[in-house]
Write a protein that holds these residues in place. Structure first.
Motif, PDB file in Angstrom:
ATOM      1  N   PRO A  63       0.815  -1.215   0.000  1.00 35.49           N
ATOM      2  CA  PRO A  63       0.000   0.000   0.000  1.00 35.49           C
ATOM      3  C   PRO A  63       0.847   1.263   0.000  1.00 35.49           C
ATOM      4  CG  PRO A  63       0.099  -0.891   2.206  1.00 35.49           C
ATOM      5  CD  PRO A  63       0.845  -1.856   1.306  1.00 35.49           C
ATOM      6  N   ASP A  64       0.219   2.331  -0.432  1.00 34.78           N
ATOM      7  CA  ASP A  64       0.812   3.663  -0.378  1.00 34.78           C
ATOM      8  C   ASP A  64      -0.218   4.557   0.299  1.00 34.78           C
ATOM      9  OD1 ASP A  64       2.510   5.797  -0.715  1.00 34.78           O
ATOM     10  OD2 ASP A  64       2.226   5.963  -2.872  1.00 34.78           O
ATOM     11  N   ILE A  65       0.185   5.742   0.673  1.00 36.70           N
ATOM     12  CA  ILE A  65      -0.740   6.676   1.318  1.00 36.70           C
ATOM     13  C   ILE A  65      -0.764   7.969   0.521  1.00 36.70           C
ATOM     14  CG2 ILE A  65      -1.120   8.111   3.375  1.00 36.70           C
ATOM     15  CD1 ILE A  65      -0.024   5.790   5.036  1.00 36.70           C
ATOM     16  N   ASP A  66      -1.962   8.384   0.148  1.00 34.81           N
ATOM     17  CA  ASP A  66      -2.168   9.666  -0.524  1.00 34.81           C
ATOM     18  C   ASP A  66      -2.277  10.715   0.573  1.00 34.81           C
ATOM     19  OD1 ASP A  66      -3.397  11.998  -1.626  1.00 34.81           O
ATOM     20  OD2 ASP A  66      -4.043  10.782  -3.342  1.00 34.81           O
ATOM     21  N   THR A  67      -1.275  11.577   0.676  1.00 36.47           N
ATOM     22  CA  THR A  67      -1.216  12.552   1.769  1.00 36.47           C
ATOM     23  C   THR A  67      -2.167  13.731   1.583  1.00 36.47           C
ATOM     24  OG1 THR A  67       0.657  13.654   0.711  1.00 36.47           O
ATOM     25  CG2 THR A  67       1.159  11.956   2.361  1.00 36.47           C
ATOM     26  N   ASP A  68      -2.703  13.905   0.377  1.00 40.66           N
ATOM     27  CA  ASP A  68      -3.674  14.980   0.147  1.00 40.66           C
ATOM     28  C   ASP A  68      -5.107  14.504   0.379  1.00 40.66           C
ATOM     29  OD1 ASP A  68      -1.794  16.973  -0.513  1.00 40.66           O
ATOM     30  OD2 ASP A  68      -1.610  16.126  -2.533  1.00 40.66           O
ATOM     31  N   LYS A  69      -5.400  13.291  -0.041  1.00 39.38           N
ATOM     32  CA  LYS A  69      -6.755  12.748   0.108  1.00 39.38           C
ATOM     33  C   LYS A  69      -6.917  11.932   1.389  1.00 39.38           C
ATOM     34  CE  LYS A  69      -7.624  12.395  -4.843  1.00 39.38           C
ATOM     35  NZ  LYS A  69      -7.950  11.466  -5.944  1.00 39.38           N
ATOM     36  N   PHE A  70      -5.818  11.710   2.110  1.00 40.87           N
ATOM     37  CA  PHE A  70      -5.850  10.920   3.339  1.00 40.87           C
ATOM     38  C   PHE A  70      -6.466   9.548   3.094  1.00 40.87           C
ATOM     39  CE2 PHE A  70      -5.810  15.347   4.629  1.00 40.87           C
ATOM     40  CZ  PHE A  70      -4.748  15.369   5.510  1.00 40.87           C
ATOM     41  N   GLU A  71      -5.946   8.892   2.046  1.00 40.05           N
ATOM     42  CA  GLU A  71      -6.443   7.572   1.670  1.00 40.05           C
ATOM     43  C   GLU A  71      -5.288   6.602   1.469  1.00 40.05           C
ATOM     44  OE1 GLU A  71     -10.275   9.045  -1.023  1.00 40.05           O
ATOM     45  OE2 GLU A  71      -8.537   8.148  -2.009  1.00 40.05           O
ATOM     46  N   VAL A  72      -5.587   5.363   1.713  1.00 36.51           N
ATOM     47  CA  VAL A  72      -4.644   4.303   1.383  1.00 36.51           C
ATOM     48  C   VAL A  72      -4.935   3.876  -0.042  1.00 36.51           C
ATOM     49  CG1 VAL A  72      -3.885   1.966   1.922  1.00 36.51           C
ATOM     50  CG2 VAL A  72      -4.522   3.531   3.773  1.00 36.51           C
ATOM     51  N   LYS A  73      -3.887   3.750  -0.837  1.00 35.42           N
ATOM     52  CA  LYS A  73      -4.059   3.357  -2.231  1.00 35.42           C
ATOM     53  C   LYS A  73      -2.992   2.321  -2.589  1.00 35.42           C
ATOM     54  CE  LYS A  73      -1.147   7.007  -4.090  1.00 35.42           C
ATOM     55  NZ  LYS A  73      -1.008   8.065  -5.063  1.00 35.42           N
ATOM     56  N   PRO A  74      -3.251   1.529  -3.619  1.00 37.36           N
ATOM     57  CA  PRO A  74      -2.238   0.547  -4.021  1.00 37.36           C
ATOM     58  C   PRO A  74      -1.053   1.224  -4.700  1.00 37.36           C
ATOM     59  CG  PRO A  74      -4.146   0.429  -5.463  1.00 37.36           C
ATOM     60  CD  PRO A  74      -4.467   1.439  -4.401  1.00 37.36           C
ATOM     61  N   SER A  75       0.103   0.626  -4.550  1.00 35.68           N
ATOM     62  CA  SER A  75       1.275   1.128  -5.257  1.00 35.68           C
ATOM     63  C   SER A  75       2.027  -0.060  -5.839  1.00 35.68           C
ATOM     64  CB  SER A  75       2.190   1.906  -4.308  1.00 35.68           C
ATOM     65  OG  SER A  75       2.771   1.039  -3.376  1.00 35.68           O
ATOM     66  N   PHE A  76       2.797   0.173  -6.853  1.00 33.78           N
ATOM     67  CA  PHE A  76       3.605  -0.880  -7.458  1.00 33.78           C
ATOM     68  C   PHE A  76       2.785  -2.143  -7.690  1.00 33.78           C
ATOM     69  CE2 PHE A  76       6.389   1.594  -4.557  1.00 33.78           C
ATOM     70  CZ  PHE A  76       7.050   2.321  -5.528  1.00 33.78           C
ATOM     71  N   VAL A  77       1.692  -1.991  -8.420  1.00 38.08           N
ATOM     72  CA  VAL A  77       0.783  -3.104  -8.659  1.00 38.08           C
ATOM     73  C   VAL A  77       1.486  -4.225  -9.428  1.00 38.08           C
ATOM     74  CG1 VAL A  77      -1.365  -3.795  -9.776  1.00 38.08           C
ATOM     75  CG2 VAL A  77      -1.221  -1.595  -8.600  1.00 38.08           C
ATOM     76  N   PHE A  78       2.304  -3.867 -10.413  1.00 41.24           N
ATOM     77  CA  PHE A  78       2.971  -4.871 -11.234  1.00 41.24           C
ATOM     78  C   PHE A  78       4.369  -5.175 -10.695  1.00 41.24           C
ATOM     79  CE2 PHE A  78       0.166  -2.753 -14.440  1.00 41.24           C
ATOM     80  CZ  PHE A  78      -0.694  -3.819 -14.594  1.00 41.24           C
ATOM     81  N   SER A  79       4.791  -6.395 -10.918  1.00 43.17           N
ATOM     82  CA  SER A  79       6.153  -6.755 -10.538  1.00 43.17           C
ATOM     83  C   SER A  79       7.132  -6.171 -11.549  1.00 43.17           C
ATOM     84  CB  SER A  79       6.308  -8.283 -10.494  1.00 43.17           C
ATOM     85  OG  SER A  79       6.277  -8.836 -11.787  1.00 43.17           O
TER      86      SER A  79
END
Length: 145
Positions: free
Chosen positions: A22-38
């Protein structure tokens, strides 16, 4: 654990699925996926464990994570894989890319005198290595000392 699972009657195991990062969007205060692909650099963990476990389990082993081309497939078969997954690269390059991968594997096999995948499957597994310690942590420490 891999050995114990292989003795339960399962047909196969996948080494290893990619962890969700996971990654964190610091503007929207949301957890989002990161580096989906290998990426090709992700191959090391599954390659090492494939080589260590391939001759020591009672089921087929499938490789996963970091395999993006024919060389990645060949490496895993040399380590002992019965199957190799290439999901990220197929998302990126689309299904017709498999023709390129198959052609490159066939060319490599011809150059090295192999007729079937079985001719080289597990050839570089830990159990067949001249120096089995090459797959152990000790090698890392020797390299950097």
């Amino acid at each position: 654990m891999i050995q114990q699972l292989s003795e339960t009657g399962v047909s196969g195991l996948v080494l290893f699925n990619r962890f969700f990062s996971p990654d964190i969007d610091t503007d929207k205060f949301e957890v989002k996926p990161s580096f989906v692909f290998s990426s090709p650099s992700d191959i090391a963990i599954s390659l090492r464990w494939m080589a260590i476990m391939s001759q020591r389990v009672n089921c087929d082993l499938a490789a996963s994570t970091g395999v993006h081309d024919a060389q990645g497939v060949i490496k895993h078969i040399l380590a002992g894989a019965q199957a190799v997954q290439m999901v990220s690269t197929l998302y990126k390059n689309k299904i017709p890319y498999l023709k390129t991968v198959n052609r490159d594997i066939q060319n490599w096999m011809e150059i090295h005198g192999f007729n079937t995948l079985a001719d080289f499957r597990g050839k570089l597994s830990q159990s067949k290595a001249d120096n089995p310690a090459i797959y152990d942590r000790l090698q890392f420490m020797k390299y950097y000392s």
